[in-house]
Motif scaffolding. Structure first.
Motif, short mmCIF file in Angstrom:
data_model
loop_
_atom_site.label_atom_id
_atom_site.label_comp_id
_atom_site.label_asym_id
_atom_site.label_seq_id
_atom_site.Cartn_x
_atom_site.Cartn_y
_atom_site.Cartn_z
N PHE A 210 52.91 -20.51 9.21
CA PHE A 210 54.29 -20.57 9.68
C PHE A 210 55.27 -20.57 8.51
N LEU A 211 54.93 -21.29 7.45
CA LEU A 211 55.80 -21.33 6.28
C LEU A 211 55.91 -19.95 5.64
N ARG A 212 54.79 -19.22 5.57
CA ARG A 212 54.81 -17.86 5.03
C ARG A 212 55.69 -16.95 5.89
N SER A 213 55.60 -17.11 7.21
CA SER A 213 56.44 -16.31 8.12
C SER A 213 57.91 -16.65 7.94
N LEU A 214 58.21 -17.95 7.77
CA LEU A 214 59.60 -18.36 7.57
C LEU A 214 60.17 -17.81 6.27
N SER A 215 59.38 -17.84 5.21
CA SER A 215 59.84 -17.33 3.92
C SER A 215 60.10 -15.83 3.98
N GLU B 128 64.60 -17.28 13.79
CA GLU B 128 64.40 -18.47 12.97
C GLU B 128 64.47 -19.74 13.82
N CYS B 129 65.38 -19.77 14.81
CA CYS B 129 65.47 -20.92 15.70
C CYS B 129 64.15 -21.19 16.39
N PHE B 130 63.55 -20.15 16.97
CA PHE B 130 62.30 -20.31 17.69
C PHE B 130 61.13 -20.56 16.73
N LEU B 131 61.19 -19.99 15.53
CA LEU B 131 60.13 -20.22 14.56
C LEU B 131 60.14 -21.67 14.08
N LEU B 132 61.32 -22.22 13.89
CA LEU B 132 61.42 -23.64 13.51
C LEU B 132 60.88 -24.54 14.62
N SER C 103 58.30 -15.49 18.69
CA SER C 103 59.59 -15.87 18.10
C SER C 103 60.44 -14.64 17.82
N PHE C 104 59.77 -13.54 17.42
CA PHE C 104 60.50 -12.30 17.14
C PHE C 104 60.90 -11.58 18.43
N THR C 105 59.99 -11.52 19.39
CA THR C 105 60.23 -10.68 20.57
C THR C 105 61.11 -11.34 21.62
N ILE C 106 61.12 -12.68 21.67
CA ILE C 106 61.85 -13.36 22.74
C ILE C 106 63.36 -13.14 22.63
#
Length: 322
Positions: A65-70, A114-118, A151-154
């Motif tokens: 998840f951290l890699r995706s956020l970065s 980013e909201c949904f990824l967090l 998180s990307f598609t929603i």
């Protein structure tokens, strides 16, 4: 009345581009500062992506998840900063309608993601702390990929609808956007029609992107707090707090600034404040993320040392250093 409508229509057809007012003072100094920040964002977040990818010890859901956020932060910042730096150097602050629509789309799309990824990262911490025995069973690689993909598609269809709604409005009069990128509140203020229904619809969509993930994060941390307080060991409580503090810091900064900009009532005095707060969540937070997630993270620092060691060994093997 017909004359007014005719003038509005004429002005609407004349608006082929917008002017991003941005920050006009000290362009050379601001360009240097923003270039340094952008370089640090790309290098810092890029380093996290490289380290968490190459080091097998970091192939866990948390670092996935951290890699995706970065990676997301690098894309997010690239939507606004390069254009702003070009404007500072060239002095040409214009942006075409298609370019403005594209910039707004990617800002909202990546911001919503980013909201949904967090929220997904908060759920990951909840499982790791509250349900440790079932953690690896629940958070399989397939589930992690699905959460990041979700998180990307929603947010994609709702953001596309929002962009269509905004740019179907007629724009007339001034074409100056008092901001450093195309943003929803500023664009709505330039529309020459009744925007009450559009504001309600956009306010509702913004609420979904901010409130729903935030409530999921809040629910996760309430359960984490309950579990932490029941721990008999002070060392265990401190370790749990250290594990969650980085993510919680980013959540507070990101959601706090975004909520103030998009959810509070608009007034003329809020323009300058919103512009400063936009710098926080579009530039400063992506700049600070690598520091927040690495300075207090022993695993990442150790992985970075191992990567440096392998790099030096490879250079010695190639005869590049003594």
């Amino acid at each position: 009345m017909n004359l007014v409508q005719a003038n509005d229509k004429q002005n609407h057809t004349a608006v082929q581009e917008f002017i991003l007012v941005g920050y006009q003072e000290y362009p050379a100094l601001l360009f240097t500062v923003f270039l340094a920040i952008y370089t640090a964002i790309i290098l810092g977040n890029g380093l996290i992506v490289v380290v968490t990818t190459l080091d097998q010890a970091l192939h866990t859901p948390m670092y996935f998840f951290l890699r995706s956020l970065s990676g997301l932060e690098m894309c997010y910042t690239s939507v606004t900063l390069p254009k702003m730096m070009v404007n500072l150097v060239s002095g040409d602050r214009s942006i075409s309608l298609p370019a403005c629509a594209s910039q707004l789309f990617f800002m909202l799309f990546l911001g919503g993601t980013e909201c949904f990824l967090l929220a997904a990262m908060a759920y990951d911490r909840y499982l790791a702390i509250c349900l440790p025995l079932h953690y690896m069973t629940i958070m399989s690689h397939r589930v992690c990929v699905g959460m990041v993909t979700g998180s990307f598609t929603i947010s994609f269809p709702m953001i596309l609808l929002q962009i269509g709604m905004i740019f179907s409005l007629p724009f007339c009069g001034s074409n100056e956007i008092d901001h450093f990128f195309c943003d929803t509140p500023q664009l709505l203020s330039l529309a020459c029609t009744d925007i009450h229904s559009s504001e309600l619809a956009l306010y509702f969509q913004s609420t979904i992107f901010v409130i729903i993930p935030f409530l999921l994060i809040l629910a996760s941390y309430v359960q984490i707090a309950k579990t932490t307080l029941r721990m008999p060991s002070a060392t265990g409580r401190q370790k749990t707090f250290s594990t969650c503090s980085s993510h919680l810091t980013v959540v507070i900064l990101f959601y706090g600034s975004a909520a103030i900009v998009y959810l509070r009532p608009k007034n003329p005095e809020s323009v300058k404040v919103n512009k400063l707060l936009s710098l926080l969540y579009t530039i400063i937070i992506p700049f600070c993320n690598p520091l927040i997630y690495t300075l207090r993270n022993r695993e990442v620092k150790n992985a970075f040392r191992r990567l440096l060691g392998r790099t030096r060994a490879l250079k010695r093997g190639m005869g590049m250093i003594d």
